[in-house]
Design a protein around this motif. Structure first.
Motif, PDB file in Angstrom:
ATOM      1  N   ASP A 139      39.282  42.673  31.048  1.00  0.00           N
ATOM      2  CA  ASP A 139      40.089  42.380  32.046  1.00  0.00           C
ATOM      3  C   ASP A 139      39.789  43.096  33.508  1.00  0.00           C
ATOM      4  O   ASP A 139      40.226  44.136  33.728  1.00  0.00           O
ATOM      5  N   PRO A 140      38.980  42.261  34.282  1.00  0.00           N
ATOM      6  CA  PRO A 140      38.295  42.894  35.533  1.00  0.00           C
ATOM      7  C   PRO A 140      39.499  42.761  36.461  1.00  0.00           C
ATOM      8  O   PRO A 140      39.266  43.447  37.691  1.00  0.00           O
ATOM      9  N   ARG A 141      40.592  42.026  36.078  1.00  0.00           N
ATOM     10  CA  ARG A 141      41.618  42.053  37.292  1.00  0.00           C
ATOM     11  C   ARG A 141      42.872  42.946  36.817  1.00  0.00           C
ATOM     12  O   ARG A 141      43.893  42.900  37.444  1.00  0.00           O
ATOM     13  N   SER A 142      42.749  43.832  35.878  1.00  0.00           N
ATOM     14  CA  SER A 142      43.867  44.868  35.478  1.00  0.00           C
ATOM     15  C   SER A 142      44.016  45.888  36.604  1.00  0.00           C
ATOM     16  O   SER A 142      43.281  45.761  37.548  1.00  0.00           O
ATOM     17  N   GLN A 143      45.176  46.460  36.468  1.00  0.00           N
ATOM     18  CA  GLN A 143      45.538  47.499  37.673  1.00  0.00           C
ATOM     19  C   GLN A 143      44.559  48.459  37.891  1.00  0.00           C
ATOM     20  O   GLN A 143      44.340  49.304  38.860  1.00  0.00           O
ATOM     21  N   TYR A 144      44.015  48.893  36.529  1.00  0.00           N
ATOM     22  CA  TYR A 144      43.160  50.137  36.539  1.00  0.00           C
ATOM     23  C   TYR A 144      41.383  49.912  36.694  1.00  0.00           C
ATOM     24  O   TYR A 144      40.701  50.813  36.762  1.00  0.00           O
ATOM     25  N   ALA A 145      41.194  48.472  36.693  1.00  0.00           N
ATOM     26  CA  ALA A 145      39.886  48.113  36.829  1.00  0.00           C
ATOM     27  C   ALA A 145      38.948  48.854  37.926  1.00  0.00           C
ATOM     28  O   ALA A 145      37.711  49.375  37.594  1.00  0.00           O
TER      29      ALA A 145
END
Length: 993
Positions: A139-145
């Motif tokens: 998930d490259p769009r997560s908040q921690y990416a």
């Protein structure tokens, strides 16, 4: 009263027990089924019990695991940034919350932990880095990416052990994980907050020289194959590109094309498209080794792709593949394929518009020019040649532009360099080794030779004879890039190569086999390129000889007698019903089925002309015999036609339109009073009819034909010539000329060379325009060599057509009136103008004519000759008349024989005639002024002389239908000469007496 035993109830029936076994109430099978059912029930019960145990075990494990994870989280929470916390984090694995907290805290306050060089820390950081990569790829769009990306980038840049860490990550799928992340980015990705960090991380391992080779290899095969990579990284593409170590591209082995990541066409295409964006701006700055690797890699990628893979739209209706668009003269391969081994085509990938536009920068004139400027060194030139050859092969619709740009660079200097530096010393095509051309050892020799063949074929389209034969003494004048001696040697190489590929015992290897080192390029493609260049060079040599005698012949390689017999046999085999009608086969298919007919149809000049004429006559004889039209039975199938002498053309058109002209035709003439002329047509009257018919239909006043300044005929280009009635006349005339060729009757009609070329399916050249429209030709040559800006001449892609005093403008290409002629496109303009005048304007007329001709003469028979030879086949050889040969094959009638007094003085008088007078005599007697192409033994019927009368005041007369001279018995040479000269100059009419 009976007392029941054992406590049985009163009146209860006692159970009967049968121990015999033969009369049981339950059968043996029932017992087995019941036992099986009970066993299954027991097994099911056990399975349920085992499953319950497993579930309980799993549940207890999950509870224990959760307890452990809770303990780990608790420990982790106690000291996030310690080594203990790091161990806990690694053991927790894909715990997104814990990973996010750790990355955030470390980046905000404890970056020093990322620089720990202790071995325990390094091992843990390696494991954690893989976990972070998996999190980013999922998930490259997560908040921690973004935090994860920055942590990884810091580890790979600041840790003392960054090189071992980077090596570990690259070998454990570093770029595979990042590829998955890149592919999930939205398009366009301008709003994505992780782009800068992601672009930085992509290049991080490439900064370490110690692991650059494996990292760069993985980067090329995994990241540079991402579709639209620059678009996905668009906001960060500049810094990303600047950090790429493309100057070290030579560290990437060329065998990466064998890797699974590049096994299909699509990743190859995307790698090529990404390289097309990244590499050209660096051409001048690249080290030679890196530049050479790039050129080799790009060439291998293009060669490995199927034709049209980079332009799938070219397969759609209406797509063009060359300057001529839909009016090209080249023989198409649209006929039904009759050879099952013809290659199947790979399904072409669907390309998006951005990728296609990016790829189209490669064959552009600007790119090729920059490539040539950067690759002029002797070490790079072989790779530039391979690159340009691959460009012209994989992009059929851009081939002309690629070749024209290459040809024009340095005024053709590169062409000379290719020949002198590579082709001349190549073993390919030598007389002593031409049969070894398919060996893998010659892989590096093919691109220069094939590119040179393509270049020179293209150049000849717009090269006039003045330029072709230029000596180079005048520096200001246009110059042929190759000398005539070099062209002689080059054409011989091509001849040996083409002949070898036609003359293969196993034609399947030519059809399906690929050229070593050239990917999808097949031996059939090599043969085609060599053949096209050979045909163009031979056409020049036919107009004005520059090669030595017998240069084009391969007779030293053949036994002519066996060749003739085999060719005749092969033609008979192809004419069998299982092969279908021979005219439906292309030259390619014929070459596959018949090596000898392949030679005769494609490089006929390799066989002596008289041999080919003999083969042609044998083909006709065999066709007659197959139709039962031999000398004994033919008369029984004669078609009888009555024709008015005053209306020969119209009567012939009306009465012979649907007649089988291969069968004998008996003509009966009717005089002006409607009376039939006496006599029986034994073949001579039909010859007279044919001669008279040709005089009428080829009269330019009729409007169907025009003549150039040499009195050579070609179809009228006017609009009325394309009407249905006119096209029917062209078809009829084609049938009539086919009949003349079929029966061996010479016709005193000369056709323009560019029109004869269409009979053979060949292309017309710019130099052909000189005989049709000298002023237009001069103007185009001026434009070709104009040193100023062509736009000053205010030309556009249109041509003016004048008809009956009215001029109209026609577009040469769509929207041509709005496209100016520039320095870059002027060769295309020159070609299109010449093509319009020589081909497009007479396309329908030529097609109708050839349709009629093909009904009588098989097209593959005609393809054994060039234009000049075809004209000889029609009307005889334009050579001095050999009186000794004529006398040796003359027959006499009446009182005459070879030693009679009048005959003696006749030959002595004719011997004093000049060639012009001899031609007039031959025309007077036979209706044709040229001798037969194989000598007077071929004249049918033979030249004959018969005594007419003893009255010396009478003029000689002739029966041209039977080639008969009726000569009075003159006793004086002076009188005979006077009367004979008077007769042949007065063009006396046909005499039936």
């Amino acid at each position: 009263m009976d007392i029941p035993l054992f406590g049985d109830a009163p009146n209860k029936r006692r159970r009967e027990i049968n121990l015999g076994g033969s009369h049981t109430a339950t059968s043996h099978n029932d017992i087995l089924q019941e036992a099986k059912l009970r066993r299954l029930q027991r097994n099911d019960l056990k399975r349920r019990q085992d499953s319950a145990v497993l579930i309980q075990h799993w549940w207890r494990g999950r509870i224990a695991l959760n307890d452990v994870r809770e303990d780990l989280r608790h420990t982790f929470d106690q000291d996030i940034t310690s080594i203990t916390g790091l161990r806990c984090l690694v053991l927790l694995g894909q715990d997104e919350d814990a990973l996010g907290r750790w990355s955030t805290v470390v980046l905000s306050s404890r970056k020093d932990v990322l620089s720990q060089g202790d071995q325990s820390w390094v091992v843990l950081l390696q494991r954690l880095a893989l976990i972070l990569l998996r999190s980013i790829s999922s998930d490259p769009r997560s908040q921690y990416a973004r935090a994860h990306l920055d942590v990884l980038a810091t580890i790979l840049s600041s840790n003392p052990q960054r090189v071992p860490i980077a090596h570990y990550l690259v070998s454990h799928g570093f770029y595979t994980y990042l590829r998955q992340a890149v592919l999930q980015l939205p398009m366009p990705a301008k709003a994505s907050p992780i782009l800068t960090s992601l672009a930085t991380l992509l290049t991080a391992p490439l900064a370490h020289r110690d692991i650059l080779a494996p990292s760069l290899r993985e980067f090329v095969t995994t990241i540079l194959t991402v579709p639209l990579l620059p678009n996905r990284l668009l906001p960060a593409i500049g810094p990303f590109s600047a950090r790429l170590p493309l100057a070290s591209l030579n560290l990437v082995p060329l065998d990466i094309l064998d890797s699974p990541a590049l096994s299909a066409s699509e990743p190859k295409i995307h790698l090529l498209a990404n390289l097309a964006l990244l590499m050209p701006p660096r051409y001048t700055a690249l080290p030679p080794a890196a530049f050479a690797t790039y050129l080799q890699l790009a060439a291998l990628l293009m060669n490995a792709l199927p034709t049209n893979a980079l332009e799938p739209a070219a397969n759609k209706p209406g797509a063009s593949s060359n300057w001529a668009d839909d009016d090209s003269d080249d023989e198409t391969e649209t006929q039904v394929t009759v050879v099952s081994s013809f290659e199947s085509r790979e399904a072409l990938p669907q390309l998006d518009e951005k990728t296609r536009k990016r790829l189209l920068t490669l064959p552009s004139s600007e790119h090729i020019a920059s490539l040539l400027r950067a690759g002029q060194s002797q070490a790079l030139l072989p790779h530039v040649i391979s690159f340009c050859f691959a460009l012209s092969t994989v992009w059929p619709t851009r081939r002309d532009k690629v070749l024209t740009t290459f040809m024009a660079y340095n005024k053709g200097g590169l062409v000379r360099e290719i020949y002198r530096g590579f082709v001349r010393r190549s073993p390919l095509g030598r007389d002593d080794s031409f049969s070894d051309i398919t060996k893998p050892d010659h892989a590096a020799d093919w691109p220069p030779l094939l590119l040179l063949a393509d270049l020179y074929t293209q150049a000849l389209l717009t090269m006039g004879d003045d330029e072709f034969f230029s000596s180079g003494n005048n520096p200001a004048a246009p110059r042929n890039p190759m000398s005539l001696d070099e062209l002689t040697e080059f054409s011989r190489k091509l001849l040996n190569i083409a002949f070898s590929l036609y003359w293969r015992d196993d034609s399947t290897s030519v059809q399906d086999g690929s050229v070593p080192g050239l990917g999808s390029v097949r031996w059939e493609n090599v043969r085609e390129k060599a053949t096209k260049c050979l045909q163009a060079l031979h056409a020049r040599d036919s107009r004005r000889t520059f090669t030595p005698k017998d240069h084009w012949l391969v007779t030293s390689q053949l036994d002519m007698a066996s060749f003739i017999q085999a060719a005749i046999f092969e033609e008979q085999e192809l004419s069998q019903p299982e092969h279908g009608r021979a005219t439906s086969m292309s030259k390619r298919q014929i070459a596959y089925l018949s090596p000898r007919l392949g030679v005769l149809n494609n490089i006929p000049f390799a066989i002596p002309f008289d041999v080919r004429v003999g083969i042609f006559r044998r083909f006709v004889i065999n066709d007659m015999q197959s139709r039962g039209l031999d000398a004994f039975r033919g008369r029984m199938m004669t078609t009888r036609v009555t024709v008015r002498r005053t209306n020969i053309a119209q009567d012939g058109f009306d009465r012979l339109g649907d007649v089988d002209l291969k069968a004998p035709i008996a003509i009966t003439f009717m005089d002006q009073f409607g009376n039939e002329e006496a006599g029986i047509d034994g073949g001579g009257v039909f010859k007279e009819f044919l001669t008279s018919l040709c005089k009428e239909v080829f009269d330019s006043d009729r409007g169907l034909w025009l003549a150039n300044k040499k009195n050579e005929l070609y179809p009228a280009p006017h609009s009325y010539a394309t009407e249905a009635h006119s096209l029917a006349w062209y078809r009829f005339i084609g049938r009539i000329l086919g009949k003349a060729l079929y029966d061996g009757i010479l016709i005193d009609v000369a056709f323009a060379g560019f029109f004869l070329a269409k009979w053979l399916g060949k292309q017309s050249w710019l130099d052909d325009l000189a005989s049709l429209d000298p002023e237009l030709y001069t103007g185009l040559i001026f434009l070709k060599h104009y040193t100023g800006d062509p736009e000053e001449l205010a030309l556009n892609f249109t041509v003016a057509e004048e008809e009956f005093g009215v001029t109209k403008t026609a577009d040469l290409i769509p929207n041509g009136s709005n496209i100016p002629v520039t320095r870059e496109n002027r060769l295309q303009y020159i070609y299109l103008v010449a093509h319009h005048r020589l081909t497009k304007q007479i396309k329908k007329q030529s097609a109708a004519f050839f349709e009629g001709l093909s009904e009588i003469i098989d097209p593959k028979w005609l393809r054994m000759f060039n234009q000049q030879e075809l004209q000889i086949l029609l009307g005889g050889v334009n050579a001095p008349i050999d009186l000794d040969d004529l006398r040796a094959h003359t027959q006499y009638g009446g009182l005459y024989d070879d030693h009679e007094h009048t005959i003696e003085i006749f030959w002595s008088v004719v011997k004093t005639f000049n060639q012009d007078e001899r031609r007039k005599l031959l025309r007077f007697v036979t209706s044709c002024s040229r001798p037969p192409l194989l000598g007077f033994k071929e004249l049918n019927p033979n030249f004959a002389i018969r005594d007419a009368t003893a009255d010396e005041t009478r003029l000689p007369t002739a029966s041209t239908c039977v080639n008969l001279l009726k000569l009075p018995r003159y006793r004086s040479p002076q009188v005979l000469r006077e009367k004979l000269v008077q007769a042949i100059n007065s063009n006396a009419g046909f005499d039936l007496s």
